[in-house]
Design a protein around this motif. Structure first.
Motif, PDB file in Angstrom:
ATOM      1  N   ASP A  40       0.830  -1.209   0.000  1.00 17.43           N
ATOM      2  CA  ASP A  40       0.000   0.000   0.000  1.00 17.43           C
ATOM      3  C   ASP A  40       0.860   1.253   0.000  1.00 17.43           C
ATOM      4  OD1 ASP A  40      -2.180  -1.645   0.112  1.00 17.43           O
ATOM      5  OD2 ASP A  40      -2.524  -1.364   2.249  1.00 17.43           O
ATOM      6  N   LYS A  41       2.011   1.185   0.606  1.00 16.75           N
ATOM      7  CA  LYS A  41       2.903   2.342   0.699  1.00 16.75           C
ATOM      8  C   LYS A  41       3.960   2.319  -0.412  1.00 16.75           C
ATOM      9  CE  LYS A  41       1.432   3.619   4.925  1.00 16.75           C
ATOM     10  NZ  LYS A  41       0.071   3.232   4.976  1.00 16.75           N
ATOM     11  N   LYS A  42       3.874   1.302  -1.302  1.00 14.09           N
ATOM     12  CA  LYS A  42       4.808   1.158  -2.419  1.00 14.09           C
ATOM     13  C   LYS A  42       6.251   1.010  -1.945  1.00 14.09           C
ATOM     14  CE  LYS A  42       1.469   1.629  -5.348  1.00 14.09           C
ATOM     15  NZ  LYS A  42       0.688   0.465  -5.534  1.00 14.09           N
ATOM     16  N   LEU A  43       6.436   0.302  -0.849  1.00 10.80           N
ATOM     17  CA  LEU A  43       7.783   0.017  -0.352  1.00 10.80           C
ATOM     18  C   LEU A  43       8.060  -1.460  -0.569  1.00 10.80           C
ATOM     19  CD1 LEU A  43       7.596   1.950   3.017  1.00 10.80           C
ATOM     20  CD2 LEU A  43       8.742   2.685   0.950  1.00 10.80           C
ATOM     21  N   ASN A  44       9.228  -1.765  -1.039  1.00  9.12           N
ATOM     22  CA  ASN A  44       9.594  -3.153  -1.274  1.00  9.12           C
ATOM     23  C   ASN A  44      10.273  -3.730  -0.046  1.00  9.12           C
ATOM     24  OD1 ASN A  44       8.687  -3.135  -3.958  1.00  9.12           O
ATOM     25  ND2 ASN A  44      10.575  -2.135  -4.585  1.00  9.12           N
ATOM     26  N   PRO A  53      16.964  -6.262  -1.598  1.00 13.05           N
ATOM     27  CA  PRO A  53      15.598  -6.796  -1.565  1.00 13.05           C
ATOM     28  C   PRO A  53      15.518  -8.205  -0.997  1.00 13.05           C
ATOM     29  CG  PRO A  53      16.406  -6.645  -3.822  1.00 13.05           C
ATOM     30  CD  PRO A  53      17.457  -6.041  -2.945  1.00 13.05           C
ATOM     31  N   ILE A  54      14.343  -8.487  -0.458  1.00 11.16           N
ATOM     32  CA  ILE A  54      14.007  -9.822   0.034  1.00 11.16           C
ATOM     33  C   ILE A  54      12.678 -10.195  -0.616  1.00 11.16           C
ATOM     34  CG2 ILE A  54      13.303 -11.199   2.032  1.00 11.16           C
ATOM     35  CD1 ILE A  54      15.025  -9.369   3.787  1.00 11.16           C
ATOM     36  N   SER A  55      12.654 -11.321  -1.305  1.00 15.15           N
ATOM     37  CA  SER A  55      11.405 -11.774  -1.920  1.00 15.15           C
ATOM     38  C   SER A  55      10.653 -12.660  -0.926  1.00 15.15           C
ATOM     39  CB  SER A  55      11.686 -12.562  -3.200  1.00 15.15           C
ATOM     40  OG  SER A  55      12.247 -13.828  -2.889  1.00 15.15           O
ATOM     41  N   LEU A  56       9.364 -12.824  -1.171  1.00  9.07           N
ATOM     42  CA  LEU A  56       8.567 -13.702  -0.309  1.00  9.07           C
ATOM     43  C   LEU A  56       9.122 -15.121  -0.336  1.00  9.07           C
ATOM     44  CD1 LEU A  56       6.140 -14.233   1.519  1.00  9.07           C
ATOM     45  CD2 LEU A  56       4.773 -14.608  -0.539  1.00  9.07           C
ATOM     46  N   THR A  57       9.515 -15.578  -1.508  1.00  7.83           N
ATOM     47  CA  THR A  57      10.083 -16.926  -1.633  1.00  7.83           C
ATOM     48  C   THR A  57      11.326 -17.070  -0.776  1.00  7.83           C
ATOM     49  OG1 THR A  57       9.234 -17.064  -3.883  1.00  7.83           O
ATOM     50  CG2 THR A  57      10.927 -18.650  -3.271  1.00  7.83           C
ATOM     51  N   GLU A  58      12.214 -16.077  -0.840  1.00 13.20           N
ATOM     52  CA  GLU A  58      13.421 -16.109  -0.005  1.00 13.20           C
ATOM     53  C   GLU A  58      13.049 -16.126   1.474  1.00 13.20           C
ATOM     54  OE1 GLU A  58      17.141 -13.712  -1.742  1.00 13.20           O
ATOM     55  OE2 GLU A  58      15.339 -12.491  -1.491  1.00 13.20           O
ATOM     56  N   ALA A  59      12.081 -15.295   1.832  1.00 13.93           N
ATOM     57  CA  ALA A  59      11.701 -15.157   3.243  1.00 13.93           C
ATOM     58  C   ALA A  59      11.160 -16.467   3.804  1.00 13.93           C
ATOM     59  CB  ALA A  59      10.667 -14.044   3.412  1.00 13.93           C
ATOM     60  N   GLN A  81       7.105  -9.244  18.257  1.00 15.37           N
ATOM     61  CA  GLN A  81       7.273  -8.842  16.864  1.00 15.37           C
ATOM     62  C   GLN A  81       7.927  -7.467  16.755  1.00 15.37           C
ATOM     63  OE1 GLN A  81       4.619 -10.209  14.063  1.00 15.37           O
ATOM     64  NE2 GLN A  81       5.023  -8.633  12.551  1.00 15.37           N
ATOM     65  N   SER A  82       7.734  -6.622  17.751  1.00 16.88           N
ATOM     66  CA  SER A  82       8.325  -5.287  17.681  1.00 16.88           C
ATOM     67  C   SER A  82       9.849  -5.319  17.829  1.00 16.88           C
ATOM     68  CB  SER A  82       7.718  -4.353  18.730  1.00 16.88           C
ATOM     69  OG  SER A  82       8.038  -4.784  20.027  1.00 16.88           O
ATOM     70  N   ASN A  83      10.403  -6.461  18.210  1.00 16.41           N
ATOM     71  CA  ASN A  83      11.852  -6.603  18.306  1.00 16.41           C
ATOM     72  C   ASN A  83      12.402  -7.534  17.220  1.00 16.41           C
ATOM     73  OD1 ASN A  83      14.444  -6.172  19.454  1.00 16.41           O
ATOM     74  ND2 ASN A  83      14.286  -8.096  20.572  1.00 16.41           N
ATOM     75  N   LYS A  84      11.585  -7.822  16.214  1.00 12.95           N
ATOM     76  CA  LYS A  84      12.030  -8.741  15.155  1.00 12.95           C
ATOM     77  C   LYS A  84      11.888  -8.096  13.794  1.00 12.95           C
ATOM     78  CE  LYS A  84      10.462 -12.903  17.533  1.00 12.95           C
ATOM     79  NZ  LYS A  84       9.421 -13.936  17.499  1.00 12.95           N
ATOM     80  N   THR A  85      12.739  -8.556  12.892  1.00 12.40           N
ATOM     81  CA  THR A  85      12.648  -8.202  11.486  1.00 12.40           C
ATOM     82  C   THR A  85      13.241  -9.359  10.694  1.00 12.40           C
ATOM     83  OG1 THR A  85      13.027  -6.437   9.863  1.00 12.40           O
ATOM     84  CG2 THR A  85      14.864  -6.977  11.349  1.00 12.40           C
ATOM     85  N   LEU A  86      13.149  -9.270   9.379  1.00 13.10           N
ATOM     86  CA  LEU A  86      13.818 -10.243   8.536  1.00 13.10           C
ATOM     87  C   LEU A  86      15.127  -9.622   8.055  1.00 13.10           C
ATOM     88  CD1 LEU A  86      10.887 -11.609   6.339  1.00 13.10           C
ATOM     89  CD2 LEU A  86      11.921 -12.669   8.348  1.00 13.10           C
ATOM     90  N   ALA A  87      16.163 -10.437   8.003  1.00 15.08           N
ATOM     91  CA  ALA A  87      17.463  -9.958   7.539  1.00 15.08           C
ATOM     92  C   ALA A  87      18.170 -11.085   6.803  1.00 15.08           C
ATOM     93  CB  ALA A  87      18.313  -9.495   8.722  1.00 15.08           C
ATOM     94  N   HIS A  88      19.057 -10.709   5.896  1.00 13.48           N
ATOM     95  CA  HIS A  88      19.877 -11.719   5.247  1.00 13.48           C
ATOM     96  C   HIS A  88      20.722 -12.414   6.309  1.00 13.48           C
ATOM     97  CE1 HIS A  88      19.195  -9.129   1.607  1.00 13.48           C
ATOM     98  NE2 HIS A  88      18.852 -10.329   1.186  1.00 13.48           N
TER      99      HIS A  88
END
Length: 134
Positions: A40-44, A53-59, A81-88
């Motif tokens: 919705d915010k046009k952020l990848n 970038p991280i794709s859904l498949t990668e995630a 969840q407020s202390n988590k994110t996805l990272a390589h």
């Protein structure tokens, strides 16, 4: 609690459409991916540390994406969840047991500036909340 359970059930259905099991880890990864891929915010979706970038498949499928604790559990046992994110995985591995800010602070000034810009953009676009930003 009921809302969260309904969300988890909906995510489980979507995972099944991809032929994936609805494990706790996969549900968390899906939630975190949706958070950083705010269409919705046009952020990848991207790794907050390197900006790649991280794709859904990668995630969901990939072995190269981790659920990352922004403040390590060794410093603050916050598994929310407020202390988590996805990272390589390589970014998470290099971060080790430092906070996100301390990790980026030890990089170049440009890398720190770009990181802070990514975080501020996510916050300004209401993709992440104040707790996660700070």
């Amino acid at each position: 609690m009921t809302k969260r359970q309904r969300e988890s059930e909906e995510i489980a259905k979507r995972l099944a459409e991809y032929g994936l099991r609805a494990t706790r880890n996969n549900i968390i990864k899906w939630r975190l991916y949706e958070e950083i891929d705010n269409q919705d915010k046009k952020l990848n979706a991207m790794c907050i540390y390197c900006g790649q970038p991280i794709s859904l498949t990668e995630a969901i499928l990939g072995n190269d994406i981790d659920i990352e604790h922004i403040i390590p559990k060794s410093k603050l046992f916050d598994d929310s969840q407020s202390n988590k994110t996805l990272a390589h995985r390589h970014c998470n591995s290099n971060k080790n047991d430092r906070t996100a800010y301390d990790f980026m602070k030890d990089k170049s000034e440009q890398a720190l500036t770009e990181y802070l810009e990514r975080v501020n953009t996510l916050f300004a676009n209401r993709v992440i909340g104040k707790n996660k930003k700070e």
